[in-house]
Each structure stands twice: as structure tokens, then as C-alpha cells.
Motif scaffolding. Structure first.
Motif, PDB file in Angstrom:
ATOM      1  N   GLY A   8       0.845  -1.206   0.000  1.00 31.29           N
ATOM      2  CA  GLY A   8       0.000   0.000   0.000  1.00 31.29           C
ATOM      3  C   GLY A   8       0.868   1.240   0.000  1.00 31.29           C
ATOM      4  O   GLY A   8       1.858   1.320  -0.724  1.00 31.29           O
ATOM      5  N   ILE A   9       0.512   2.217   0.854  1.00 31.22           N
ATOM      6  CA  ILE A   9       1.308   3.438   0.933  1.00 31.22           C
ATOM      7  C   ILE A   9       2.624   3.119   1.620  1.00 31.22           C
ATOM      8  O   ILE A   9       2.628   2.550   2.711  1.00 31.22           O
ATOM      9  N   PRO A  10       3.801   3.425   0.968  1.00 38.56           N
ATOM     10  CA  PRO A  10       5.088   3.100   1.591  1.00 38.56           C
ATOM     11  C   PRO A  10       5.259   3.865   2.884  1.00 38.56           C
ATOM     12  O   PRO A  10       4.844   5.027   3.004  1.00 38.56           O
ATOM     13  N   ALA A  69       5.117  11.847 -14.417  1.00 41.72           N
ATOM     14  CA  ALA A  69       3.826  11.762 -13.732  1.00 41.72           C
ATOM     15  C   ALA A  69       3.022  13.039 -13.941  1.00 41.72           C
ATOM     16  O   ALA A  69       1.803  13.003 -14.122  1.00 41.72           O
ATOM     17  N   ALA A  70       3.706  14.175 -13.921  1.00 39.57           N
ATOM     18  CA  ALA A  70       3.005  15.452 -14.122  1.00 39.57           C
ATOM     19  C   ALA A  70       2.433  15.537 -15.524  1.00 39.57           C
ATOM     20  O   ALA A  70       1.304  16.012 -15.730  1.00 39.57           O
ATOM     21  N   LYS A  71       3.171  15.106 -16.508  1.00 42.82           N
ATOM     22  CA  LYS A  71       2.688  15.161 -17.889  1.00 42.82           C
ATOM     23  C   LYS A  71       1.516  14.217 -18.097  1.00 42.82           C
ATOM     24  O   LYS A  71       0.618  14.486 -18.893  1.00 42.82           O
ATOM     25  N   ALA A  72       1.546  13.068 -17.386  1.00 38.57           N
ATOM     26  CA  ALA A  72       0.476  12.085 -17.591  1.00 38.57           C
ATOM     27  C   ALA A  72      -0.754  12.409 -16.787  1.00 38.57           C
ATOM     28  O   ALA A  72      -1.773  11.725 -16.909  1.00 38.57           O
ATOM     29  N   SER A  73      -0.730  13.482 -15.908  1.00 38.26           N
ATOM     30  CA  SER A  73      -1.870  13.869 -15.067  1.00 38.26           C
ATOM     31  C   SER A  73      -2.383  12.676 -14.276  1.00 38.26           C
ATOM     32  O   SER A  73      -3.579  12.379 -14.257  1.00 38.26           O
ATOM     33  N   ILE A  74      -1.463  11.943 -13.663  1.00 34.55           N
ATOM     34  CA  ILE A  74      -1.852  10.745 -12.906  1.00 34.55           C
ATOM     35  C   ILE A  74      -2.521  11.159 -11.602  1.00 34.55           C
ATOM     36  O   ILE A  74      -1.990  11.966 -10.845  1.00 34.55           O
ATOM     37  N   ALA A  75      -3.723  10.645 -11.363  1.00 35.42           N
ATOM     38  CA  ALA A  75      -4.433  10.911 -10.101  1.00 35.42           C
ATOM     39  C   ALA A  75      -4.599   9.619  -9.328  1.00 35.42           C
ATOM     40  O   ALA A  75      -5.577   9.415  -8.636  1.00 35.42           O
ATOM     41  N   ARG A  76      -3.635   8.712  -9.507  1.00 35.24           N
ATOM     42  CA  ARG A  76      -3.716   7.443  -8.786  1.00 35.24           C
ATOM     43  C   ARG A  76      -2.553   7.349  -7.814  1.00 35.24           C
ATOM     44  O   ARG A  76      -1.937   8.351  -7.471  1.00 35.24           O
ATOM     45  N   ASP A  77      -2.238   6.111  -7.405  1.00 30.70           N
ATOM     46  CA  ASP A  77      -1.186   5.957  -6.406  1.00 30.70           C
ATOM     47  C   ASP A  77       0.206   5.915  -7.008  1.00 30.70           C
ATOM     48  O   ASP A  77       1.192   5.897  -6.292  1.00 30.70           O
ATOM     49  N   GLY A 110       2.753   6.993 -10.707  1.00 32.40           N
ATOM     50  CA  GLY A 110       2.891   7.518 -12.056  1.00 32.40           C
ATOM     51  C   GLY A 110       3.376   6.435 -13.013  1.00 32.40           C
ATOM     52  O   GLY A 110       3.546   5.267 -12.643  1.00 32.40           O
ATOM     53  N   PRO A 111       3.647   6.804 -14.274  1.00 27.90           N
ATOM     54  CA  PRO A 111       4.103   5.812 -15.256  1.00 27.90           C
ATOM     55  C   PRO A 111       5.546   5.390 -14.975  1.00 27.90           C
ATOM     56  O   PRO A 111       6.326   6.121 -14.368  1.00 27.90           O
ATOM     57  N   MET A 112       5.880   4.210 -15.454  1.00 32.06           N
ATOM     58  CA  MET A 112       7.267   3.742 -15.383  1.00 32.06           C
ATOM     59  C   MET A 112       8.032   4.378 -16.534  1.00 32.06           C
ATOM     60  O   MET A 112       7.635   4.286 -17.697  1.00 32.06           O
ATOM     61  N   VAL A 113       9.122   5.023 -16.214  1.00 31.16           N
ATOM     62  CA  VAL A 113       9.872   5.753 -17.234  1.00 31.16           C
ATOM     63  C   VAL A 113      11.357   5.400 -17.123  1.00 31.16           C
ATOM     64  O   VAL A 113      11.830   4.920 -16.090  1.00 31.16           O
ATOM     65  N   ARG A 122       9.670   5.299 -10.951  1.00 32.74           N
ATOM     66  CA  ARG A 122       8.225   5.504 -10.919  1.00 32.74           C
ATOM     67  C   ARG A 122       7.876   6.345  -9.692  1.00 32.74           C
ATOM     68  O   ARG A 122       8.352   6.068  -8.591  1.00 32.74           O
ATOM     69  N   ALA A 123       7.092   7.372  -9.916  1.00 31.12           N
ATOM     70  CA  ALA A 123       6.658   8.234  -8.803  1.00 31.12           C
ATOM     71  C   ALA A 123       5.474   7.590  -8.078  1.00 31.12           C
ATOM     72  O   ALA A 123       4.582   7.017  -8.713  1.00 31.12           O
ATOM     73  N   LEU A 124       5.477   7.657  -6.738  1.00 33.47           N
ATOM     74  CA  LEU A 124       4.404   7.106  -5.921  1.00 33.47           C
ATOM     75  C   LEU A 124       3.636   8.256  -5.240  1.00 33.47           C
ATOM     76  O   LEU A 124       4.246   9.232  -4.775  1.00 33.47           O
ATOM     77  N   PHE A 125       2.304   8.136  -5.135  1.00 32.07           N
ATOM     78  CA  PHE A 125       1.419   9.172  -4.570  1.00 32.07           C
ATOM     79  C   PHE A 125       0.535   8.546  -3.506  1.00 32.07           C
ATOM     80  O   PHE A 125       0.261   7.340  -3.525  1.00 32.07           O
ATOM     81  N   ASP A 126       0.050   9.432  -2.582  1.00 29.82           N
ATOM     82  CA  ASP A 126      -0.937   8.937  -1.619  1.00 29.82           C
ATOM     83  C   ASP A 126      -2.312   9.055  -2.264  1.00 29.82           C
ATOM     84  O   ASP A 126      -2.451   9.553  -3.388  1.00 29.82           O
ATOM     85  N   PRO A 127      -3.368   8.581  -1.610  1.00 27.40           N
ATOM     86  CA  PRO A 127      -4.705   8.620  -2.219  1.00 27.40           C
ATOM     87  C   PRO A 127      -5.167  10.030  -2.592  1.00 27.40           C
ATOM     88  O   PRO A 127      -6.029  10.180  -3.465  1.00 27.40           O
ATOM     89  N   ASN A 128      -4.591  11.035  -1.980  1.00 25.74           N
ATOM     90  CA  ASN A 128      -4.984  12.412  -2.291  1.00 25.74           C
ATOM     91  C   ASN A 128      -4.151  13.006  -3.429  1.00 25.74           C
ATOM     92  O   ASN A 128      -4.283  14.199  -3.743  1.00 25.74           O
ATOM     93  N   GLY A 129      -3.285  12.182  -4.010  1.00 22.83           N
ATOM     94  CA  GLY A 129      -2.471  12.663  -5.113  1.00 22.83           C
ATOM     95  C   GLY A 129      -1.231  13.397  -4.678  1.00 22.83           C
ATOM     96  O   GLY A 129      -0.569  14.024  -5.516  1.00 22.83           O
ATOM     97  N   LYS A 130      -0.885  13.325  -3.435  1.00 24.87           N
ATOM     98  CA  LYS A 130       0.325  13.986  -2.963  1.00 24.87           C
ATOM     99  C   LYS A 130       1.527  13.092  -3.248  1.00 24.87           C
ATOM    100  O   LYS A 130       1.509  11.898  -3.012  1.00 24.87           O
TER     101      LYS A 130
END
Length: 634
Positions: free
Chosen positions: A83-85, A183-191, A193-196, A215-223
């Protein structure tokens, strides 16, 4: 023309007839095999070379894509299962260590051995694993250097701790920034971003070149929480590409579309700049000239509108000339549509024709050399074998000539088990048959005449001090027989003398007395037995080198070589009378035969005073024998 006819019609030795055709055939066969092998194999080798090019380029692409793809899978799965690291704190270090240790184990051990996480607050944790050993890299503040803790998995304990010499802020690293920007370019609103893929960069610790998948990781609020990443070392890729060197002078090259070298099988792929940092080489400035030539040829291939070759993707094959040698090139590009995307890398594989055809030429040369060696071995072995056969045949020829001249007991090569040995045994049997009286086993009349003729011929042609063959045989006998009567020791073989005596040998003509009565009283079988016994007694009287022959009926001839004294001759005659005067053992058991004896009349002749040929000598001895009989009758 006359010389040519003489050359082709003159007698040829058996060695030439048997040996040289096989030597010539061996050389011709080796030459034919070499030429046919070269002509039939050249096209096949070129086709196989092109197949090798395609397979090597395809293998590079497949293996690189596999290593690049494997950088995602289990690594992110292991992290996202939690889940959230958790934040990086002193009390979560053990959990992070376990998590990243498992992730590092799950990836390709050749290229991916370092898995790490950089938090948005600048903290960092990473695990580098090498089998059961590894190290934990921990940075609890971006303003302080990282701790390096060595770890042994078998004992589940850290073995040592050190500190780097400069602060480490993951947010300043290219792998972190690339993942955040993607992740910013892809407008990811999940947990996550894309693998790059990051650009190729220098690692923080040792400055070696590597490429990271992050890969960028986000919390449920997109932070943004942080970026998880793993490295692929270009050193490992270079070792892999170097192991795929397609031929002795060929090369394999992994290069970006802009010409930056990723890995090569020949020469270095990096250089040190003025500050001592490792920098990448461009293909057109590579140390190896074939790398520069291949890249230039590929650029020209792309620029030629007549060539159907995609600029950076797909696959193709082409040829170019380099230093007078044709170079064959296969090109493959990484699949941009692969999951997670791929770097814009291209694989080029180059093989010179000389590497393959040169091997064929060496094989042809080796075939020719082996053919020449086989010819030499055939010649040497043949000379030995044929020489043995020729020597045996010459010995048989010499023996046959000697037998024809009248020599007795001519040695023949009986020990051979081949056809020559069989021929020798046949000749020996023939010699025995022709030279032996069947009844008594003594020398036959024909053999006696041949031997006398040969001895007389030798006496005529002999030089001073050279003994005839018959005399040599008697003079060199190793164990001369001792006569049965006393006073005859001077009949032992004599050593050769510088000048032969006037008398060369003596001949005795014997006719048995009373033999007709044996036939009349006891029968012809008893008479034959008596003749055989008389022959054996005569043999015992004379020396081994002398001749005892049966002319026919009850007539015998004795030839005494190198006997010139009449006194010695008379002693031999007396010994013969004494030996034949004894009772005959062969008929003792027959009725009326216990006291049966046979006497003999003896006539003698000396060579050359009584005759210079065998007939004259026999007549002289025969006349004296009849005179001896007449004297005894009176």
C-alpha cells in the motif's frame, strides 16, 4: 622421341609401380576435396553469416528488452503490495531493508541489483544485493551524507558501517526528476505515475554510467510521496554485448539514435573528461575504427532515399566496404511499443567476410596440408612396406638364381606369413624335391651335376684369396662333424687361404658290392632300406659341408671340398669301407639277414687334374672304381 620411347618402355621397379600411383592419387584427392569444398561452401557460409548477423542482433535486442522490462514487474509489485510506503524513519529502516532486499532478489541478477526509494522530503533508502551479501544505503536527511551498512544475510546482521563523504539529496538526481516530470505530464491521479527510463547518467557513488527505471508514488490524495527506482548498469550491458562478439574481427554495438554509445563488444564505451568524470563516447569518436566506419555507413544508409531503411526503428541488413573487405551489417531497434516504453537504442552487428571466408580458406589450406602430409606418410609407410616386399622378392630372385646354378640348401624367407612366405616355402619345397633323392634323402644326380658345375665355375673365376661359395660354406661351418675314425682330423674345415691349392676338391665314385643279393634274398623293400642306411652312414663319415649323392641304383658319389691330399683321401676311403662293413641295422630283424653286409668299390678323382668338368670327373672316378673292382677280383 627416341628418348621418350626408351623412358616409357624401360623396366620399372616394383616400388615405382606400387607406390607412386597411390601418392599421386592422395595428392589429387586432397586438391579436389579442397577446391570443391571451397566452391560449395562459400555461398553457404555467406548465407550462414547473414543468419548469424540477424540472430546476434535479435538476441541483443531481446536480451536488452528483457533486462529493461524486468526492472519493473516484481519490484513495483513488492512495493505496492504494502500500500502506501512507510516514511523513512529509524524505526522503519528494518522494514524498508526487508522490502527492498526482496525486491532486489526478484530482478535479473546480472543487470538489476540495486533497488532504492527517494522520499519527497529528501530522505533515501536503498539496498544493493550480491548473493547473500549486500549493503543498505540510508539517508535520513538530504543535508547529510548517507550511511553505508554492510549486511550478511546468513547471519541476519550488519557487519560494518561507513559514511559517505558528501550529502545526498535524491530529489536532485535525474532518475527522480524524470519520474516526477513524467507523472506530471500524464496527469496521474492514482497511487503511482508511469514507469519511465531516465537518461544515461553517472551514479552518485562511483561515477559509473547507468540507466534507471523509476516511478513516482502518490498517496490517495495525489500527494507525491517519493520515487522508487532500480538501476541497470551499462557496465553489465557492456559485458553482455562483449560476450556476443560475432566473429574474430566483427563487433556488436548498442547505440542511441543520436550516436551515443551504450555498449560495444570492442574498445571502451566511455572516456574521462577534464574533471575526471566518466563521459560517454559518440560512435563517430569511438576508439575502434570499425565502430566509426559502421556508424558512418549506417548514417549513409539512412540518408539514402533509395534504401528502404527506417531511421531509428525496425530491422534491416546492408553491406559496406572497409579497407578492401566487405562488411556485412544487421540492424535492429528496440521495440518502442514494449510495456513501459523503451530507450531509443539500436543494435548493430558487423561481420567482415574475411572472418568467415578466411576460415574457409584456412580450412582449404589445412585440407591441402593434410593431403600433403597424408601423401608424405603414404610415401614413408609405403617405402617401408614396399621396400620390405621388394627386398623379400629380390631375396627370392637371388635364391632362385643360386638354386639354378646348383647351390644346395639356399636360405629362403620362410618366416613371413604372407604370400611371399608361401612362395618361399613353395620354392624351398621345390628345391628339396629337385635336389634330393626321394629314397635315401641324399643329394640327387641332377643337383650333384649342378653343384659340381657351379663349383668349377667359381674356381675358374675366383680371384686370388677369394674362396668359392661351396668352400666358404665348408670353411665357416660353426660345428664341423668329427669323423668316426681316428686320424682324420685334418678333414675339419680349413680357414680361407690367400692362394687356393692346385687341387680344389676330390670326388669319390662308389658302387656297392653284394647289393643284388639283398634284393634277391630279402626283396626290393629291404633293398631300399639298405640303400637309405648306406646313405646315412656315408653322411656320418664326411663333414657337414661335403656332398653325398645317389646317382641311381646302388651307385653313390661323395664330394670332399678343399681336400687335396691323397693320404687324407685314402683315410676317408678307409673310413667308408669300415662304416659300410658293419652289419646292416635296417634288415637285422629279417630272416637270414643278421650277418648281412655290403661292401663297396671306390674310385676317386681330383679337380682339376682328373677333369675340368663334372662329366670328366665322374668318368675318371668311375674308371678307377671299375679298376678297383677288377683288382679285387684278381
Amino acid at each position: 622421341m627416341k628418348h621418350f620411347l626408351r623412358a616409357i618402355t624401360r623396366p620399372r621397379s616394383l616400388r615405382t609401380v606400387l607406390l607412386w600411383p597411390y601418392v599421386g592419387l592422395t595428392l589429387a584427392l586432397a586438391l579436389a576435396v579442397g577446391v570443391l569444398s571451397y566452391r560449395s561452401s562459400a555461398e553457404t557460409i555467406i548465407a550462414l553469416t547473414e543468419q548469424l548477423l540477424d540472430e546476434t542482433a535479435a538476441r541483443i535486442v531481446v536480451e536488452v528488452q528483457h533486462r529493461l522490462n524486468s526492472a519493473g514487474g516484481r519490484l513495483y509489485a513488492a512495493l505496492t503490495l504494502e500500500g502506501i510506503p512507510p516514511p523513512i524513519e529509524p524505526d522503519t529502516v528494518a522494514r524498508w531493508h526487508e522490502l527492498l532486499w526482496i525486491a532486489a532478489y526478484s530482478v535479473d541478477p546480472l543487470a538489476l541489483h540495486f533497488v532504492y526509494y527517494g522520499a519527497a522530503d529528501g530522505r533515501f533508502v536503498g539496498v544493493e544485493r550480491q548473493g547473500d551479501l549486500g549493503e543498505l544505503r540510508l539517508g535520513l536527511s538530504p543535508d547529510r551524507p548517507r550511511e553505508i551498512r554492510q549486511f550478511a544475510y546468513q547471519i541476519r546482521a550488519f557487519t560494518s558501517t561507513s559514511v559517505e563523504d558528501k550529502p545526498f539529496d535524491p530529489r536532485q538526481r535525474v532518475w527522480y526528476q524524470t519520474a516526477v516530470q513524467a507523472a506530471a505530464k500524464a496527469s496521474i491521479a492514482r497511487d503511482a505515475g508511469p514507469m519511465v527510463w531516465s537518461p544515461i547518467h553517472n551514479s552518485f557513488r562511483d561515477g559509473q554510467l547507468s540507466v534507471a527505471r523509476s516511478r513516482a508514488l502518490f498517496d490517495p490524495n495525489g500527494k507525491l510521496l517519493g520515487v522508487v527506482a532500480t538501476d541497470i548498469s551499462l557496465t553489465a550491458l557492456g559485458a553482455f554485448v562483449e560476450s556476443l562478439k560475432p566473429s574474430a574481427n566483427g563487433l556488436a554495438l548498442l547505440v542511441q539514435a543520436d550516436g551515443q554509445v551504450v555498449a560495444t563488444s570492442v574498445g571502451p564505451q566511455t572516456r574521462l573528461d577534464g574533471t575526471g568524470r566518466v563521459r560517454r563516447l559518440n560512435a563517430d569518436e569511438a576508439h575502434h575504427p570499425l565502430v566509426r566506419a559502421a556508424w558512418a555507413a549506417w548514417q549513409a544508409q539512412r540518408a539514402d532515399p533509395a534504401k528502404d531503411a527506417p531511421p531509428t526503428t525496425g530491422e534491416t541488413r546492408f553491406v559496406f566496404d572497409y579497407q578492401g573487405n566487405t562488411q556485412r551489417v544487421a540492424v535492429r531497434a528496440l521495440a518502442a511499443s514494449a510495456p513501459g516504453g523503451m530507450p531509443d537504442w539500436i543494435a548493430l552487428v558487423v561481420v567482415p567476410d574475411d572472418d568467415q571466408l578466411g576460415g574457409l580458406e584456412r580450412a582449404v589450406a589445412l585440407t591441402a596440408s593434410l593431403g600433403a602430409l597424408a601423401a608424405v606418410l603414404t610415401l614413408l609407410i609405403g617405402l617401408r612396406l614396399v621396400g620390405s616386399v621388394v627386398r623379400a622378392i629380390r631375396n627370392l630372385q637371388s635364391a632362385a638364381l643360386r638354386m639354378g646354378r646348383g647351390e644346395l640348401n639356399v636360405p629362403l624367407p620362410h618366416r613371413r606369413r604372407d604370400e611371399i612366405g608361401q612362395l618361399a616355402r613353395s620354392l624351398d619345397a621345390m628345391q628339396t624335391e629337385l635336389s634330393t633323392d626321394r629314397l635315401t634323402g641324399l643329394t640327387s644326380r641332377t643337383a650333384l651335376q649342378r653343384q659340381l658345375a657351379f663349383a668349377i665355375e667359381q674356381a675358374h673365376s675366383r680371384a686370388v684369396g677369394a674362396a668359392p661359395v661351396a668352400e666358404q660354406a665348408a670353411a665357416t661351418d660353426a660345428s664341423p662333424a668329427q669323423l668316426p675314425l681316428d686320424g682324420l682330423s685334418e678333414l675339419a674345415p680349413l680357414p680361407p687361404t690367400p692362394a687356393p691349392p692346385a687341387r680344389q676338391f676330390a670326388l669319390l665314385f662308389l658302387d656297392l658290392n653284394g647289393f643284388k643279393a639283398v634284393n634277391d634274398q630279402l626283396g626290393h623293400d629291404a633293398g631300399d632300406a639298405v640303400l637309405a642306411e648306406v646313405g646315412q652312414r656315408l653322411r656320418r663319415v664326411v663333414r657337414p659341408g661335403d656332398v653325398v649323392a645317389r646317382l641311381g641304383g646302388d651307385e653313390f658319389v661323395v664330394v670332399l671340398w678343399r681336400l687335396s691330399s691323397e693320404v687324407s683321401l685314402q683315410r676317408v676311403i678307409d673310413a667308408i669301407h669300415a662304416s659300410l662293413g658293419q652289419p646292416l641295422n635296417s634288415v637285422l630283424s629279417l630272416p637270414g639277414a643278421p650277418d648281412l653286409r655290403v661292401g663297396t668299390a671306390v674310385g676317386s678323382a681330383f679337380y682339376p687334374e682328373d677333369g675340368e668338368d663334372s662329366e670328366s670327373l665322374l668318368k675318371a672316378a668311375d674308371s678307377r672304381m671299375y679298376a678297383h673292382k677288377a683288382n679285387r677280383a684278381r
